[in-house]
Design an enzyme around this catalytic site. Structure first.
Site, PDB file in Angstrom:
ATOM      1  N   LYS A 169       0.853  -1.193   0.000  1.00 33.61           N
ATOM      2  CA  LYS A 169       0.000   0.000   0.000  1.00 33.61           C
ATOM      3  C   LYS A 169       0.885   1.237   0.000  1.00 33.61           C
ATOM      4  O   LYS A 169       1.961   1.244   0.613  1.00 33.61           O
ATOM      5  CB  LYS A 169      -0.872   0.038   1.270  1.00 33.61           C
ATOM      6  CG  LYS A 169      -2.124   0.860   1.107  1.00 33.61           C
ATOM      7  CD  LYS A 169      -3.180   0.059   0.371  1.00 33.61           C
ATOM      8  CE  LYS A 169      -4.441   0.853   0.114  1.00 33.61           C
ATOM      9  NZ  LYS A 169      -5.443   0.032  -0.578  1.00 33.61           N
TER      10      LYS A 169
ATOM     11  N   GLY B  75     -20.795   0.962  -4.551  1.00 35.61           N
ATOM     12  CA  GLY B  75     -22.125   0.745  -3.976  1.00 35.61           C
ATOM     13  C   GLY B  75     -23.242   1.103  -4.960  1.00 35.61           C
ATOM     14  O   GLY B  75     -24.264   0.404  -5.023  1.00 35.61           O
TER      15      GLY B  75
ATOM     16  N   SER C  17     -11.488   0.494 -11.429  1.00 32.62           N
ATOM     17  CA  SER C  17     -11.623  -0.886 -10.932  1.00 32.62           C
ATOM     18  C   SER C  17     -12.995  -1.146 -10.318  1.00 32.62           C
ATOM     19  O   SER C  17     -13.335  -2.297 -10.027  1.00 32.62           O
ATOM     20  CB  SER C  17     -10.539  -1.169  -9.881  1.00 32.62           C
ATOM     21  OG  SER C  17     -10.685  -0.259  -8.800  1.00 32.62           O
TER      22      SER C  17
ATOM     23  N   ASP D 143     -26.806   7.142   1.855  1.00 25.72           N
ATOM     24  CA  ASP D 143     -25.529   7.795   1.580  1.00 25.72           C
ATOM     25  C   ASP D 143     -25.539   9.123   2.331  1.00 25.72           C
ATOM     26  O   ASP D 143     -26.606   9.735   2.488  1.00 25.72           O
ATOM     27  CB  ASP D 143     -25.355   8.030   0.066  1.00 25.72           C
ATOM     28  CG  ASP D 143     -23.899   8.251  -0.315  1.00 25.72           C
ATOM     29  OD1 ASP D 143     -23.350   7.428  -1.047  1.00 25.72           O
ATOM     30  OD2 ASP D 143     -23.298   9.263   0.137  1.00 25.72           O
TER      31      ASP D 143
ATOM     32  N   GLY E 296     -23.890   3.407   1.280  1.00 22.77           N
ATOM     33  CA  GLY E 296     -22.889   4.051   0.430  1.00 22.77           C
ATOM     34  C   GLY E 296     -23.195   3.768  -1.022  1.00 22.77           C
ATOM     35  O   GLY E 296     -23.110   2.618  -1.461  1.00 22.77           O
TER      36      GLY E 296
ATOM     37  N   THR F 104     -15.134  -4.612  -9.015  1.00 22.13           N
ATOM     38  CA  THR F 104     -15.410  -4.792  -7.581  1.00 22.13           C
ATOM     39  C   THR F 104     -16.905  -5.024  -7.362  1.00 22.13           C
ATOM     40  O   THR F 104     -17.299  -5.870  -6.547  1.00 22.13           O
ATOM     41  CB  THR F 104     -14.942  -3.549  -6.790  1.00 22.13           C
ATOM     42  OG1 THR F 104     -13.580  -3.291  -7.124  1.00 22.13           O
ATOM     43  CG2 THR F 104     -15.058  -3.777  -5.293  1.00 22.13           C
TER      44      THR F 104
ATOM     45  N   ASP G   5      -6.797   4.314  -5.112  1.00 26.88           N
ATOM     46  CA  ASP G   5      -7.401   4.045  -3.810  1.00 26.88           C
ATOM     47  C   ASP G   5      -8.116   5.335  -3.403  1.00 26.88           C
ATOM     48  O   ASP G   5      -8.282   6.233  -4.234  1.00 26.88           O
ATOM     49  CB  ASP G   5      -6.320   3.637  -2.792  1.00 26.88           C
ATOM     50  CG  ASP G   5      -6.908   3.067  -1.515  1.00 26.88           C
ATOM     51  OD1 ASP G   5      -7.474   1.963  -1.562  1.00 26.88           O
ATOM     52  OD2 ASP G   5      -6.828   3.725  -0.456  1.00 26.88           O
TER      53      ASP G   5
ATOM     54  N   ASN H 118     -13.762  -1.721   2.742  1.00 28.83           N
ATOM     55  CA  ASN H 118     -12.554  -2.311   3.342  1.00 28.83           C
ATOM     56  C   ASN H 118     -12.596  -2.187   4.861  1.00 28.83           C
ATOM     57  O   ASN H 118     -13.113  -1.218   5.395  1.00 28.83           O
ATOM     58  CB  ASN H 118     -11.305  -1.586   2.826  1.00 28.83           C
ATOM     59  CG  ASN H 118     -10.912  -2.058   1.436  1.00 28.83           C
ATOM     60  OD1 ASN H 118     -11.002  -3.239   1.134  1.00 28.83           O
ATOM     61  ND2 ASN H 118     -10.474  -1.136   0.598  1.00 28.83           N
TER      62      ASN H 118
END
Ligand code: NAD
Length: 338
Positions: free
Chosen positions: A72, A179, A140, A197, A174, A144, A109, A254
Protein backbone atom coordinates in the site's frame (compact mmCIF):
# COMPACT_ATOMS: atom_id res chain seq x y z
CA UNK A 1 3.70 -9.34 15.41
CA UNK A 2 5.81 -7.40 12.94
CA UNK A 3 5.38 -9.02 9.56
CA UNK A 4 6.05 -6.44 6.85
CA UNK A 5 8.87 -7.12 4.40
CA UNK A 6 9.75 -3.53 3.66
CA UNK A 7 8.54 -0.10 4.70
CA UNK A 8 9.73 3.05 2.96
CA UNK A 9 9.03 6.44 4.54
CA UNK A 10 10.55 9.15 2.45
CA UNK A 11 10.24 12.92 2.25
CA UNK A 12 9.06 13.40 -1.32
CA UNK A 13 11.82 15.14 -3.29
CA UNK A 14 9.31 17.24 -5.26
CA UNK A 15 6.49 17.69 -2.72
CA UNK A 16 8.26 17.53 0.64
CA UNK A 17 5.34 15.35 1.82
CA UNK A 18 5.74 12.03 3.66
CA UNK A 19 5.52 9.28 1.02
CA UNK A 20 4.88 5.93 2.70
CA UNK A 21 5.08 2.60 0.87
CA UNK A 22 4.47 -0.55 2.90
CA UNK A 23 5.31 -3.85 1.23
CA UNK A 24 3.72 -6.50 3.40
CA UNK A 25 4.50 -9.66 1.45
CA UNK A 26 6.03 -10.76 -1.84
CA UNK A 27 5.87 -14.46 -0.89
CA UNK A 28 3.46 -15.18 -3.78
CA UNK A 29 4.80 -12.53 -6.18
CA UNK A 30 4.82 -8.79 -6.79
CA UNK A 31 2.97 -6.91 -4.03
CA UNK A 32 -0.10 -4.94 -5.16
CA UNK A 33 -2.06 -2.21 -3.41
CA UNK A 34 -3.49 1.20 -4.16
CA UNK A 35 -2.21 4.69 -3.50
CA UNK A 36 -4.14 6.59 -0.83
CA UNK A 37 -3.93 10.39 -0.77
CA UNK A 38 -5.58 11.51 2.43
CA UNK A 39 -5.41 14.04 5.23
CA UNK A 40 -4.22 12.59 8.55
CA UNK A 41 -3.86 14.24 11.98
CA UNK A 42 -0.21 13.10 11.88
CA UNK A 43 1.91 11.31 9.26
CA UNK A 44 2.29 8.42 11.74
CA UNK A 45 -1.48 7.82 11.37
CA UNK A 46 -0.86 7.46 7.65
CA UNK A 47 1.87 4.93 8.41
CA UNK A 48 -0.56 2.94 10.60
CA UNK A 49 -3.06 2.94 7.73
CA UNK A 50 -0.40 1.76 5.26
CA UNK A 51 0.66 -1.10 7.56
CA UNK A 52 -2.91 -2.27 8.11
CA UNK A 53 -4.07 -1.89 4.52
CA UNK A 54 -1.00 -3.57 3.00
CA UNK A 55 -1.48 -6.63 5.24
CA UNK A 56 -5.14 -6.77 4.17
CA UNK A 57 -3.99 -6.74 0.52
CA UNK A 58 -1.88 -9.85 1.17
CA UNK A 59 -5.01 -11.58 2.48
CA UNK A 60 -7.07 -10.31 -0.47
CA UNK A 61 -4.60 -11.49 -3.13
CA UNK A 62 -4.05 -14.85 -1.42
CA UNK A 63 -7.77 -15.67 -1.25
CA UNK A 64 -8.34 -14.36 -4.78
CA UNK A 65 -5.85 -16.97 -5.98
CA UNK A 66 -3.54 -14.32 -7.44
CA UNK A 67 0.24 -14.76 -7.74
CA UNK A 68 0.68 -11.52 -5.81
CA UNK A 69 1.29 -10.18 -2.33
CA UNK A 70 0.09 -7.07 -0.54
CA UNK A 71 1.35 -3.53 -0.37
CA UNK A 72 0.00 0.00 0.00
CA UNK A 73 1.06 3.58 -0.62
CA UNK A 74 -0.07 6.43 1.60
CA UNK A 75 0.67 10.10 1.01
CA UNK A 76 -0.02 11.59 4.42
CA UNK A 77 -1.36 15.12 3.92
CA UNK A 78 -1.85 17.68 6.68
CA UNK A 79 -4.36 19.65 4.56
CA UNK A 80 -5.98 19.21 1.12
CA UNK A 81 -3.30 19.88 -1.55
CA UNK A 82 -3.54 22.34 -4.42
CA UNK A 83 -3.14 20.94 -7.95
CA UNK A 84 0.62 21.58 -8.13
CA UNK A 85 1.27 19.89 -4.79
CA UNK A 86 -0.92 16.94 -5.76
CA UNK A 87 1.02 16.45 -9.02
CA UNK A 88 4.32 16.70 -7.14
CA UNK A 89 3.15 14.11 -4.59
CA UNK A 90 2.09 11.70 -7.35
CA UNK A 91 5.48 12.14 -9.06
CA UNK A 92 7.16 11.36 -5.74
CA UNK A 93 5.05 8.22 -5.36
CA UNK A 94 6.22 7.09 -8.82
CA UNK A 95 9.86 7.76 -7.94
CA UNK A 96 9.69 5.81 -4.67
CA UNK A 97 7.94 2.87 -6.38
CA UNK A 98 10.47 2.87 -9.21
CA UNK A 99 13.30 2.73 -6.66
CA UNK A 100 11.76 -0.48 -5.26
CA UNK A 101 12.72 -2.21 -8.51
CA UNK A 102 9.42 -3.98 -9.26
CA UNK A 103 8.61 -5.70 -5.96
CA UNK A 104 5.48 -3.53 -5.67
CA UNK A 105 2.94 -1.96 -8.07
CA UNK A 106 0.22 0.52 -7.22
CA UNK A 107 -3.25 1.50 -8.41
CA UNK A 108 -6.08 3.85 -7.37
CA UNK A 109 -7.40 4.04 -3.81
CA UNK A 110 -9.15 6.65 -1.67
CA UNK A 111 -8.15 10.07 -3.03
CA UNK A 112 -6.74 8.85 -6.36
CA UNK A 113 -8.21 7.66 -9.65
CA UNK A 114 -7.18 6.26 -13.05
CA UNK A 115 -5.94 9.67 -14.34
CA UNK A 116 -3.56 9.93 -11.37
CA UNK A 117 -2.07 6.59 -12.39
CA UNK A 118 -0.87 8.28 -15.59
CA UNK A 119 0.98 10.85 -13.47
CA UNK A 120 2.53 8.14 -11.26
CA UNK A 121 3.22 6.17 -14.45
CA UNK A 122 5.40 8.98 -15.78
CA UNK A 123 7.97 7.85 -13.19
CA UNK A 124 7.40 4.07 -13.04
CA UNK A 125 5.87 1.26 -15.08
CA UNK A 126 4.68 -0.46 -11.91
CA UNK A 127 1.19 0.97 -11.97
CA UNK A 128 -2.27 -0.47 -12.73
CA UNK A 129 -5.63 0.99 -13.75
CA UNK A 130 -4.55 3.84 -16.01
CA UNK A 131 -7.51 4.87 -18.20
CA UNK A 132 -8.13 2.49 -21.10
CA UNK A 133 -7.19 5.35 -23.47
CA UNK A 134 -3.75 5.33 -21.80
CA UNK A 135 -3.32 1.57 -22.09
CA UNK A 136 -4.61 0.53 -18.66
CA UNK A 137 -7.73 -1.29 -17.46
CA UNK A 138 -9.37 1.89 -16.12
CA UNK A 139 -11.67 2.23 -13.13
CA UNK A 140 -11.62 -0.89 -10.93
CA UNK A 141 -15.04 -0.32 -9.37
CA UNK A 142 -17.11 -2.18 -12.03
CA UNK A 143 -15.07 -5.34 -11.32
CA UNK A 144 -15.41 -4.79 -7.58
CA UNK A 145 -19.18 -4.42 -7.94
CA UNK A 146 -19.59 -7.57 -10.06
CA UNK A 147 -17.45 -9.52 -7.57
CA UNK A 148 -19.57 -8.20 -4.70
CA UNK A 149 -22.75 -9.46 -6.34
CA UNK A 150 -21.13 -12.90 -6.82
CA UNK A 151 -20.33 -12.80 -3.10
CA UNK A 152 -23.92 -11.86 -2.25
CA UNK A 153 -25.21 -14.87 -4.19
CA UNK A 154 -22.89 -17.11 -2.15
CA UNK A 155 -24.11 -15.49 1.06
CA UNK A 156 -27.75 -16.13 0.06
CA UNK A 157 -26.90 -19.73 -0.83
CA UNK A 158 -25.26 -20.31 2.57
CA UNK A 159 -27.90 -18.50 4.60
CA UNK A 160 -31.14 -19.16 2.70
CA UNK A 161 -30.35 -22.28 0.68
CA UNK A 162 -30.51 -20.56 -2.73
CA UNK A 163 -28.21 -18.08 -4.52
CA UNK A 164 -31.22 -16.31 -6.05
CA UNK A 165 -31.33 -12.55 -5.39
CA UNK A 166 -34.90 -12.16 -6.65
CA UNK A 167 -37.16 -11.13 -3.76
CA UNK A 168 -34.29 -10.94 -1.25
CA UNK A 169 -33.84 -7.67 0.64
CA UNK A 170 -30.57 -5.73 0.94
CA UNK A 171 -29.51 -2.52 2.67
CA UNK A 172 -26.69 -0.86 0.73
CA UNK A 173 -24.71 1.70 2.77
CA UNK A 174 -22.89 4.05 0.43
CA UNK A 175 -23.93 4.64 -3.19
CA UNK A 176 -20.50 5.60 -4.56
CA UNK A 177 -18.58 4.08 -7.44
CA UNK A 178 -18.97 0.53 -6.12
CA UNK A 179 -22.12 0.74 -3.98
CA UNK A 180 -24.05 2.56 -6.72
CA UNK A 181 -23.24 -0.21 -9.20
CA UNK A 182 -24.07 -2.93 -6.66
CA UNK A 183 -27.47 -1.30 -6.04
CA UNK A 184 -28.18 -1.23 -9.78
CA UNK A 185 -27.16 -4.88 -10.26
CA UNK A 186 -29.25 -6.01 -7.28
CA UNK A 187 -32.24 -4.06 -8.53
CA UNK A 188 -31.88 -5.62 -12.01
CA UNK A 189 -31.83 -9.05 -10.32
CA UNK A 190 -35.19 -8.33 -8.66
CA UNK A 191 -33.96 -7.59 -5.13
CA UNK A 192 -35.71 -5.22 -2.69
CA UNK A 193 -33.46 -2.37 -1.62
CA UNK A 194 -32.96 0.06 1.24
CA UNK A 195 -30.10 2.47 0.48
CA UNK A 196 -28.25 5.27 2.27
CA UNK A 197 -25.53 7.80 1.58
CA UNK A 198 -24.30 10.86 3.45
CA UNK A 199 -24.40 12.67 0.10
CA UNK A 200 -28.03 13.70 -0.55
CA UNK A 201 -27.28 13.91 -4.29
CA UNK A 202 -27.17 10.11 -4.36
CA UNK A 203 -30.89 9.98 -3.63
CA UNK A 204 -31.57 10.30 -7.39
CA UNK A 205 -29.99 6.87 -7.89
CA UNK A 206 -32.16 5.46 -5.09
CA UNK A 207 -35.27 6.66 -6.93
CA UNK A 208 -33.94 5.32 -10.23
CA UNK A 209 -33.51 1.78 -8.87
CA UNK A 210 -36.77 1.84 -6.89
CA UNK A 211 -35.01 1.71 -3.51
CA UNK A 212 -36.19 3.05 -0.18
CA UNK A 213 -33.94 5.96 0.90
CA UNK A 214 -32.83 5.87 4.55
CA UNK A 215 -30.30 7.44 6.88
CA UNK A 216 -27.03 5.46 7.26
CA UNK A 217 -28.08 4.37 10.78
CA UNK A 218 -31.52 3.24 9.59
CA UNK A 219 -29.98 1.28 6.71
CA UNK A 220 -27.44 -0.41 8.97
CA UNK A 221 -30.14 -1.57 11.38
CA UNK A 222 -32.84 -2.27 8.77
CA UNK A 223 -34.73 -5.57 8.98
CA UNK A 224 -33.34 -6.94 5.71
CA UNK A 225 -31.75 -10.20 4.63
CA UNK A 226 -28.28 -8.72 4.01
CA UNK A 227 -26.59 -5.45 4.96
CA UNK A 228 -24.04 -4.41 2.31
CA UNK A 229 -21.41 -1.97 3.70
CA UNK A 230 -20.15 0.00 0.69
CA UNK A 231 -18.77 3.19 2.23
CA UNK A 232 -16.10 3.52 4.88
CA UNK A 233 -14.53 0.90 7.14
CA UNK A 234 -15.08 0.37 10.87
CA UNK A 235 -18.86 0.11 10.56
CA UNK A 236 -19.07 -3.13 12.60
CA UNK A 237 -18.51 -2.42 16.29
CA UNK A 238 -19.87 -4.13 19.43
CA UNK A 239 -22.60 -1.44 19.59
CA UNK A 240 -23.62 -1.64 15.92
CA UNK A 241 -23.54 -5.45 15.87
CA UNK A 242 -25.93 -5.50 18.87
CA UNK A 243 -28.36 -3.31 16.90
CA UNK A 244 -28.31 -5.30 13.63
CA UNK A 245 -31.57 -6.89 12.44
CA UNK A 246 -30.22 -8.62 9.31
CA UNK A 247 -29.27 -12.26 8.70
CA UNK A 248 -25.94 -11.51 7.03
CA UNK A 249 -23.44 -8.72 6.36
CA UNK A 250 -21.39 -8.71 3.16
CA UNK A 251 -20.07 -5.75 1.22
CA UNK A 252 -17.07 -4.21 -0.50
CA UNK A 253 -16.09 -1.63 2.15
CA UNK A 254 -12.55 -2.31 3.34
CA UNK A 255 -11.84 -3.10 7.00
CA UNK A 256 -15.45 -3.33 8.20
CA UNK A 257 -14.62 -4.75 11.65
CA UNK A 258 -13.38 -2.28 14.28
CA UNK A 259 -11.30 -5.12 15.73
CA UNK A 260 -10.97 -8.77 14.62
CA UNK A 261 -12.90 -10.01 17.68
CA UNK A 262 -16.08 -8.30 16.40
CA UNK A 263 -16.35 -11.26 13.99
CA UNK A 264 -17.03 -13.42 17.07
CA UNK A 265 -19.86 -11.10 18.15
CA UNK A 266 -21.49 -11.43 14.72
CA UNK A 267 -21.14 -15.21 14.92
CA UNK A 268 -22.63 -15.29 18.42
CA UNK A 269 -25.65 -13.36 17.14
CA UNK A 270 -26.08 -15.85 14.29
CA UNK A 271 -25.28 -13.20 11.66
CA UNK A 272 -23.20 -14.50 8.75
CA UNK A 273 -20.31 -12.12 7.98
CA UNK A 274 -18.42 -12.43 4.71
CA UNK A 275 -14.80 -11.25 5.15
CA UNK A 276 -14.49 -7.95 3.24
CA UNK A 277 -11.12 -8.88 1.75
CA UNK A 278 -12.85 -11.72 -0.11
CA UNK A 279 -15.94 -9.74 -1.17
CA UNK A 280 -14.01 -6.71 -2.48
CA UNK A 281 -11.35 -8.57 -4.50
CA UNK A 282 -13.05 -8.04 -7.88
CA UNK A 283 -11.14 -4.85 -8.68
CA UNK A 284 -7.66 -6.32 -8.30
CA UNK A 285 -8.78 -9.58 -9.92
CA UNK A 286 -10.10 -7.78 -13.01
CA UNK A 287 -7.17 -5.35 -13.30
CA UNK A 288 -4.53 -8.10 -13.16
CA UNK A 289 -6.54 -10.38 -15.47
CA UNK A 290 -6.72 -7.63 -18.10
CA UNK A 291 -3.31 -5.98 -17.70
CA UNK A 292 -1.05 -8.92 -16.79
CA UNK A 293 -2.74 -11.93 -18.36
CA UNK A 294 -4.57 -10.19 -21.24
CA UNK A 295 -7.68 -12.30 -20.59
CA UNK A 296 -10.96 -12.09 -22.51
CA UNK A 297 -14.08 -10.54 -20.93
CA UNK A 298 -15.50 -14.07 -20.48
CA UNK A 299 -12.37 -15.20 -18.61
CA UNK A 300 -12.50 -12.11 -16.39
CA UNK A 301 -16.20 -12.73 -15.67
CA UNK A 302 -15.42 -16.33 -14.66
CA UNK A 303 -12.72 -15.12 -12.28
CA UNK A 304 -15.11 -12.62 -10.68
CA UNK A 305 -17.69 -15.37 -10.29
CA UNK A 306 -15.00 -17.38 -8.51
CA UNK A 307 -15.30 -14.98 -5.56
CA UNK A 308 -18.62 -16.70 -4.83
CA UNK A 309 -16.94 -20.13 -4.93
CA UNK A 310 -14.20 -18.98 -2.54
CA UNK A 311 -16.75 -17.62 -0.10
CA UNK A 312 -18.78 -20.83 -0.38
CA UNK A 313 -15.65 -22.80 0.60
CA UNK A 314 -15.00 -20.47 3.54
CA UNK A 315 -18.60 -20.74 4.80
CA UNK A 316 -18.53 -24.53 4.45
CA UNK A 317 -15.25 -24.77 6.41
CA UNK A 318 -16.62 -22.48 9.12
CA UNK A 319 -19.83 -24.53 9.41
CA UNK A 320 -17.87 -27.80 9.54
CA UNK A 321 -15.47 -26.53 12.22
CA UNK A 322 -18.01 -24.49 14.18
CA UNK A 323 -15.79 -21.41 13.74
CA UNK A 324 -16.27 -18.02 12.11
CA UNK A 325 -15.76 -17.29 8.41
CA UNK A 326 -12.80 -15.11 9.50
CA UNK A 327 -11.07 -18.04 11.15
CA UNK A 328 -11.71 -20.26 8.14
CA UNK A 329 -10.39 -17.56 5.79
CA UNK A 330 -7.27 -17.19 7.95
CA UNK A 331 -6.63 -20.93 7.69
CA UNK A 332 -6.81 -20.75 3.89
CA UNK A 333 -4.50 -17.70 3.82
CA UNK A 334 -1.93 -19.47 5.98
CA UNK A 335 -2.09 -22.53 3.74
CA UNK A 336 -1.34 -20.36 0.71
CA UNK A 337 1.08 -17.71 2.03
CA UNK A 338 2.61 -19.63 4.94
N1 NAD B 1 -13.37 1.16 -5.95
C1 NAD B 1 -12.94 -0.08 -5.84
O1 NAD B 1 -12.65 -0.76 -6.84
C2 NAD B 1 -12.80 -0.72 -4.48
C3 NAD B 1 -12.09 -1.94 -4.38
C4 NAD B 1 -12.01 -2.58 -3.14
C5 NAD B 1 -12.62 -1.99 -2.03
N2 NAD B 1 -13.27 -0.79 -2.16
C6 NAD B 1 -13.88 -0.22 -0.96
O2 NAD B 1 -15.28 -0.03 -1.16
C7 NAD B 1 -15.73 1.12 -0.46
C8 NAD B 1 -16.41 2.06 -1.44
O3 NAD B 1 -15.48 2.42 -2.45
P1 NAD B 1 -15.89 3.41 -3.65
O4 NAD B 1 -14.80 3.33 -4.63
O5 NAD B 1 -17.29 3.12 -4.06
O6 NAD B 1 -15.83 4.81 -2.90
P2 NAD B 1 -16.63 6.15 -3.24
O7 NAD B 1 -15.91 7.24 -2.55
O8 NAD B 1 -16.91 6.25 -4.70
O9 NAD B 1 -18.06 5.92 -2.53
C9 NAD B 1 -18.27 5.93 -1.17
C10 NAD B 1 -19.68 6.47 -0.95
O10 NAD B 1 -19.99 6.32 0.44
C11 NAD B 1 -20.62 7.52 0.89
N3 NAD B 1 -20.44 7.59 2.34
C12 NAD B 1 -19.38 8.06 3.04
N4 NAD B 1 -19.59 7.93 4.36
C13 NAD B 1 -20.79 7.33 4.49
C14 NAD B 1 -21.56 6.92 5.61
N5 NAD B 1 -21.12 7.07 6.86
N6 NAD B 1 -22.76 6.33 5.36
C15 NAD B 1 -23.23 6.17 4.11
N7 NAD B 1 -22.53 6.55 3.01
C16 NAD B 1 -21.34 7.14 3.21
C17 NAD B 1 -19.98 8.61 0.07
O11 NAD B 1 -20.80 9.78 0.04
C18 NAD B 1 -19.84 7.94 -1.29
O12 NAD B 1 -20.99 8.12 -2.10
C19 NAD B 1 -14.48 1.69 0.23
O13 NAD B 1 -14.40 1.16 1.53
C20 NAD B 1 -13.35 1.17 -0.61
O14 NAD B 1 -12.14 1.09 0.13
C21 NAD B 1 -13.39 -0.16 -3.35
Amino acid sequence: MFSHERIIIRRGPESGLPIIVAVHSTALGQALGGCRLAVYPDWADGLADALRLSAAMTDKCALAGLPNGGGKTVVALSSPPDDAMRQAALHDVGTVIEDLGGIYATGPDVGTGPDDMVTIGSRTGNVFCRPTSAGGSGDSSPGTAVGTVAALRAVCAARFGSPALDGRSFAVLGLGRVGGRVARLLSEAGAKLVVADVDPARRALADEVGATWATPDEALTAAVDVVVPSALGGVLTPASVAALRCSAVAGPANNQLDTPSTADLLHARGILWAPDYVVSAGGVIAATAVELRHETPAQVAARLDGIGDTLGRIFAMAARDGGTPSTAARTLITQRVG
